[in-house]
Design a protein around this motif. Structure first.
Motif, mmCIF file in Angstrom:
data_model
loop_
_atom_site.group_PDB
_atom_site.id
_atom_site.type_symbol
_atom_site.label_atom_id
_atom_site.label_comp_id
_atom_site.label_asym_id
_atom_site.label_seq_id
_atom_site.Cartn_x
_atom_site.Cartn_y
_atom_site.Cartn_z
ATOM 1 N N GLY A 10 -32.613 30.445 -11.954
ATOM 2 C CA GLY A 10 -32.736 31.767 -11.884
ATOM 3 C C GLY A 10 -31.234 32.237 -12.189
ATOM 4 O O GLY A 10 -31.249 32.133 -13.665
ATOM 5 N N THR A 11 -30.693 33.362 -11.469
ATOM 6 C CA THR A 11 -29.283 34.522 -11.975
ATOM 7 C C THR A 11 -28.133 33.381 -11.093
ATOM 8 O O THR A 11 -27.412 34.420 -11.724
ATOM 9 N N GLN A 12 -28.623 32.360 -10.733
ATOM 10 C CA GLN A 12 -27.109 31.775 -10.358
ATOM 11 C C GLN A 12 -27.204 30.425 -11.090
ATOM 12 O O GLN A 12 -27.929 29.695 -11.161
ATOM 13 N N ILE A 42 -23.989 25.285 -9.455
ATOM 14 C CA ILE A 42 -22.536 24.857 -8.664
ATOM 15 C C ILE A 42 -23.298 25.458 -6.822
ATOM 16 O O ILE A 42 -23.269 25.252 -6.185
ATOM 17 N N GLU A 43 -23.697 27.136 -7.544
ATOM 18 C CA GLU A 43 -23.704 27.601 -6.565
ATOM 19 C C GLU A 43 -24.875 27.340 -5.640
ATOM 20 O O GLU A 43 -24.472 27.041 -3.778
ATOM 21 N N VAL A 44 -26.411 27.068 -5.966
ATOM 22 C CA VAL A 44 -27.086 26.084 -5.614
ATOM 23 C C VAL A 44 -26.964 25.544 -4.977
ATOM 24 O O VAL A 44 -27.149 24.669 -3.381
ATOM 25 N N VAL A 45 -25.685 23.996 -5.469
ATOM 26 C CA VAL A 45 -25.774 22.717 -4.959
ATOM 27 C C VAL A 45 -24.765 22.861 -4.292
ATOM 28 O O VAL A 45 -24.584 22.260 -2.748
ATOM 29 N N TRP A 46 -23.514 23.266 -3.513
ATOM 30 C CA TRP A 46 -22.685 23.577 -3.528
ATOM 31 C C TRP A 46 -23.061 24.647 -1.317
ATOM 32 O O TRP A 46 -23.247 24.009 -0.626
ATOM 33 N N GLU A 47 -23.445 25.298 -1.759
ATOM 34 C CA GLU A 47 -23.892 26.227 -0.491
ATOM 35 C C GLU A 47 -25.152 26.064 -0.109
ATOM 36 O O GLU A 47 -25.760 26.439 1.135
ATOM 37 N N ILE A 102 -35.796 35.757 -4.443
ATOM 38 C CA ILE A 102 -35.863 36.745 -5.440
ATOM 39 C C ILE A 102 -36.791 36.175 -6.355
ATOM 40 O O ILE A 102 -37.352 36.444 -7.535
ATOM 41 N N ASP A 103 -35.594 35.462 -6.984
ATOM 42 C CA ASP A 103 -36.106 35.052 -8.933
ATOM 43 C C ASP A 103 -36.984 33.975 -8.731
ATOM 44 O O ASP A 103 -37.484 33.857 -10.164
ATOM 45 N N LEU A 104 -37.120 32.753 -7.950
ATOM 46 C CA LEU A 104 -38.382 31.805 -8.276
ATOM 47 C C LEU A 104 -39.382 32.381 -7.273
ATOM 48 O O LEU A 104 -40.446 31.198 -7.706
ATOM 49 N N SER A 164 -37.181 23.010 -0.363
ATOM 50 C CA SER A 164 -37.104 24.436 -1.089
ATOM 51 C C SER A 164 -36.192 24.371 -2.124
ATOM 52 O O SER A 164 -36.150 24.651 -3.652
ATOM 53 N N ILE A 165 -34.650 24.017 -2.100
ATOM 54 C CA ILE A 165 -33.676 24.349 -2.750
ATOM 55 C C ILE A 165 -33.610 22.866 -3.568
ATOM 56 O O ILE A 165 -33.551 23.294 -4.771
ATOM 57 N N LEU A 166 -34.499 21.850 -3.378
ATOM 58 C CA LEU A 166 -34.805 20.545 -4.106
ATOM 59 C C LEU A 166 -35.443 20.530 -5.235
ATOM 60 O O LEU A 166 -35.275 20.774 -6.417
#
Length: 211
Positions: A138-140, A143-148, A174-176, A189-191
């Protein structure tokens, strides 16, 4: 040994664990798919069955036999329709129970995958890296998605997510257009957002990120 080489060795050493985790997650995905039979699909089956009987079987010498079969099949489809109209969460819970699992346990497995991902990044870059050229979710930045995402996995049950975790989850929603449930483990959901559907997806991304 250089940090990059340490990270690559860690990723390869983690391969069996990742494969094991996805082996269990594959069972979850199969259950999820079977639990999401739609009413539309069932209605389509009923319509086709009705047309088949109307234009073929009712004129057969064995019409009574075919009619009995037709009625039995329609009754079964009605039962499937009723099941399909249940709440998705209830259907999934029942289906998972049949394989001795829960959404929570599967979310825990997804969190373990994210933990391996963050650890690989940490080893490869001696902390959270800044890689503007890495692929985006999406907009991220990934790294941010994996780390957080890993931080969410570790602390989701504490009630109030940390700002960076909350921002990451809100951006995914929002993005997805995915559902993020406050106070619950959203690692599945993150995976899904990362498109980590099989071990090689994870290993390929991580290897690219530690170069």
């Amino acid at each position: 040994m250089r940090t990059k080489e340490q990270a690559e060795e860690f990723i390869e050493t983690s391969r069996p664990a990742i494969e094991h985790l996805f082996g269990a997650l594959d069972e979850y995905n199969k259950v999820l798919e079977s639990a999401q039979i739609t009413v539309e699909e069932i209605e389509s089956s009923k319509r086709l069955l009705s047309e088949l009987f109307m234009y073929r079987d009712q004129w057969s010498p064995n019409a009574n036999h075919h009619y009995a079969q037709y009625m039995m099949r329609m009754e079964e489809l009605e039962k499937q329709k009723a099941a399909a109209e249940e709440e998705d969460a209830e259907k999934l819970e029942k289906a998972l129970f049949n394989i001795g699992s829960t959404v929570e346990s599967m979310s825990g497995l997804a969190g373990a995958v994210l933990q391996i991902g963050k650890q690989a990044l940490s080893i490869g870059h001696e902390g959270k890296p800044n890689l503007p050229a890495a692929r985006t979710i999406g907009t991220q930045n990934i790294i941010e998605v994996v780390w957080e995402g890993r931080n969410h996995a570790m602390h989701w049950d504490e009630g109030a997510p940390r700002t960076r975790v909350r921002n990451m989850l809100n951006a995914l929603a929002i993005d997805l257009n995915i559902t993020i449930e406050v106070g619950k483990n959203n690692c599945l959901s993150i995976l899904g957002a990362l498109e980590w559907k099989k071990p090689e997806d994870v290993l390929s991304d991580l290897k690219a990120l530690v170069q």
